[in-house]
Scaffold this active site. Structure first.
Site, PDB file in Angstrom:
ATOM      1  N   HIS A 291       0.851  -1.194   0.000  1.00  0.00           N
ATOM      2  CA  HIS A 291       0.000   0.000   0.000  1.00  0.00           C
ATOM      3  C   HIS A 291       0.885   1.242   0.000  1.00  0.00           C
ATOM      4  CE1 HIS A 291      -4.177  -1.544   1.355  1.00  0.00           C
ATOM      5  NE2 HIS A 291      -3.560  -2.456   0.619  1.00  0.00           N
TER       6      HIS A 291
ATOM      7  N   TYR B 125       2.949   7.378   9.623  1.00  0.00           N
ATOM      8  CA  TYR B 125       2.134   6.210   9.278  1.00  0.00           C
ATOM      9  C   TYR B 125       3.009   5.068   8.762  1.00  0.00           C
ATOM     10  CZ  TYR B 125      -1.958   3.552   7.740  1.00  0.00           C
ATOM     11  OH  TYR B 125      -2.921   2.577   7.602  1.00  0.00           O
TER      12      TYR B 125
ATOM     13  N   TYR C  81     -10.085   5.806   6.114  1.00  0.00           N
ATOM     14  CA  TYR C  81     -10.364   6.253   7.497  1.00  0.00           C
ATOM     15  C   TYR C  81     -11.423   7.349   7.420  1.00  0.00           C
ATOM     16  CZ  TYR C  81      -6.007   3.916   8.934  1.00  0.00           C
ATOM     17  OH  TYR C  81      -5.027   2.981   9.182  1.00  0.00           O
TER      18      TYR C  81
ATOM     19  N   LYS D 170      -0.254   0.713  15.014  1.00  0.00           N
ATOM     20  CA  LYS D 170       1.112   0.694  15.526  1.00  0.00           C
ATOM     21  C   LYS D 170       1.393  -0.447  16.490  1.00  0.00           C
ATOM     22  CE  LYS D 170       2.526   4.119  13.186  1.00  0.00           C
ATOM     23  NZ  LYS D 170       3.424   3.809  12.050  1.00  0.00           N
TER      24      LYS D 170
ATOM     25  N   PRO E  76      -5.907   1.285  18.211  1.00  0.00           N
ATOM     26  CA  PRO E  76      -5.553   0.649  16.927  1.00  0.00           C
ATOM     27  C   PRO E  76      -5.590   1.613  15.729  1.00  0.00           C
ATOM     28  CG  PRO E  76      -7.754   0.028  17.602  1.00  0.00           C
ATOM     29  CD  PRO E  76      -7.153   0.765  18.757  1.00  0.00           C
TER      30      PRO E  76
HETATM   31  C1  PHB Z   1      -7.118  -3.667  10.339  1.00  0.00           C
HETATM   32  O1  PHB Z   1      -7.068  -4.050   9.136  1.00  0.00           O
HETATM   33  O2  PHB Z   1      -7.545  -4.390  11.269  1.00  0.00           O
HETATM   34  C2  PHB Z   1      -6.637  -2.260  10.661  1.00  0.00           C
HETATM   35  C3  PHB Z   1      -5.989  -1.525   9.670  1.00  0.00           C
HETATM   36  C4  PHB Z   1      -5.541  -0.245   9.962  1.00  0.00           C
HETATM   37  C5  PHB Z   1      -5.746   0.283  11.226  1.00  0.00           C
HETATM   38  C6  PHB Z   1      -6.376  -0.461  12.227  1.00  0.00           C
HETATM   39  C7  PHB Z   1      -6.833  -1.745  11.944  1.00  0.00           C
HETATM   40  O3  PHB Z   1      -5.310   1.557  11.488  1.00  0.00           O
END
Ligand code: PHB
Ligand code: APR
Length: 409
Positions: A72, A383, A201, A297, A293
């Site tokens: 990604h 990130y 997001y 991280k 989450p």
């Molecule tokens: C996930 O795919 O579970 C996931 C991905 C990115 C995040 C948090 C969880 O920031």
């Protein structure tokens, strides 16, 4: 029984540490409270920083990850009904992340350990730690109803937030920093095509949402929900309907729904225990810190902790003790920067109760973020993961107290 390093916990931190030590010829055993199947059945996030991938490569556990991991180079932000892409690759000077479920990663680590013929005791729920403030620590437990005593040089506490290792430290020797958030994440896993090729997001008036994935045929979604909710309150129909309400119209129209194969609610917490070394006991991963989450991280901090711990232990067995002396401060400098980023992104994207002023600040910050090259670059470098300090970095103390108490070498 004797080993050089007794590792408590067979999650990502314990298993990765075991492989890194093995590669350096350092003998170790892993002790796990739960069954192998239980550990492998956990559903966890999996956005891997390049440092994590290189640590897995050093451990010889990156083959499937490189075949199946999804590269990604950007992420999407949605607010005010519009989407904005953050070009991680360009803004971070050519770096990227790999999306690869932690469940798969733990399976790869578990299989690599078994193939290496290394000792792993599963289903040992009564591990106790002894004499870790001396140079001859021990770990005691029962296996098959018989008492086992392991004499070792070091104990690695990789047993997560609820483990026995941090709990074995005198409370007066610990400094705890924590922040609980007034909401949780309801997560859903489905064998449906992900919404897009990249993660989305969402900051919406109804709350946070995240559209993620495990593969090109398996999707992972989250919606912010009250802490008082339970999985029983969230039928598949309710979840998909609420997710659609939080998405911009174009995304909502493209969303492909299907039956959930797993649903779970996770509270959000920021937590750091300082220091991370107590004589011959060293903490790593969730045993020492928790991040919400949002910034993905948790796994990456566990990996960088054990990478630095393996470097420090390798140095020790070559007759140098500086790595161990600086282990805690070196980890904490990185941990606190990830805690900051995770807290900042959580504060930016979630709805906080009775905080209209805060909601307007969020929109101002989101508009600034997507409108500023400098702000986007700062987002991108955090990130994809900040650089690892070299082992001999002068650094200086990172913990809240002046220095750390004397430790036996
Ligand atoms: C996930 O795919 O579970 C996931 C991905 C990115 C995040 C948090 C969880 O920031
Ligand atoms: N004795 C032995 N093992 C224990 C004990 C104990 N007393 N207590 C806990 N464990 C085991 C747990 O069963 C678990 O398998 O330690 C392991 C800790 O693994 P994690 O909790 O996954 O922590 P860590 O390896 O640091 O990985 C951090 O995992 O939970 C996610 O979000 C977190 O992505 C992050 C990553």
């Amino acid at each position: 029984m004797r080993t050089q390093v007794a590792i408590v916990g067979a999650g990502p931190a314990g298993l990765l540490l075991g492989q890194l030590l093995h590669r350096s010829g350092i003998d170790n055993i892993v002790l796990e409270r739960r069954s192998r199947e239980h550990v492998l059945g956990r559903i966890r996030a999996g956005v891997l920083e390049e440092i994590t991938v290189s640590a897995l490569a050093e451990a010889g556990v990156d083959a499937r990850l490189r075949r199946e991991g999804l590269r990604h180079e950007g992420v999407q932000l949605s607010f005010g009904g519009e989407r904005h892409r953050i070009d991680l690759h360009r803004l971070s000077g050519g770096r990227h992340v790999l999306v690869y479920g932690q469940t798969e990663l733990t399976r790869d680590l578990t299989e690599a350990r078994a193939a290496s013929g290394l000792a792993t005791d599963y289903e040992v729920p009564d591990v106790t730690l002894h004499a870790f403030d001396t140079t001859h620590p021990q770990v005691h437990y029962t296996r098959g109803g018989r008492p086992v005593r392991i004499e070792c040089d070091f104990i690695a506490g990789c047993d997560g937030f609820h483990g026995v290792c941090r709990a074995s430290v005198a409370p007066a020797a610990l400094r705890i920093y924590e922040r609980a958030y007034p909401f949780g994440w309801m997560g859903l896993l489905a064998d449906t095509p992900p919404l897009d090729d990249e993660l989305l997001y969402v900051n919406s008036p109804r709350g946070f949402a995240l559209c993620s994935m495990r593969s090109r045929t398996r999707s992972r979604y989250y919606v912010q929900c009250p802490l008082t909710d339970s999985v029983r309150d969230w039928s598949d129909e309710r979840f998909w309907g609420e997710l659609r309400e939080r998405l911009d119209p174009g995304s909502a129209a493209r969303l492909i729904t299907g039956p959930s194969i797993e649903k779970s609610l996770a509270p959000l917490r920021s937590f750091v225990a300082e220091p991370m070394r107590f004589g011959r006991l060293l903490l790593a991963g969730d045993a020492a810190h928790i991040v919400p989450p949002t910034g993905a991280k948790g796994l990456n901090l566990a990996a960088s902790d054990v990478l630095m711990l393996s470097q420090a232990l390798e140095e020790h067995y070559r007759g140098r003790s500086s790595g161990l002396a600086h282990y805690s401060d070196r980890c904490l400098r990185r941990i606190w920067k990830a805690e900051r980023f995770s807290w900042w992104l959580t504060s930016l994207l979630h709805r906080f109760p009775d905080d209209e002023f805060g909601g307007r600040l969020q929109h101002a910050e989101l508009e600034y973020l997507v409108g500023s090259e400098a702000a986007r670059a700062a987002f991108a470098e955090n990130y994809v993961g900040l650089a690892l300090e070299p082992p001999d970095h002068p650094g200086g103390p990172a913990s809240g107290a002046a220095g750390s108490r004397h430790d036996p070498q």
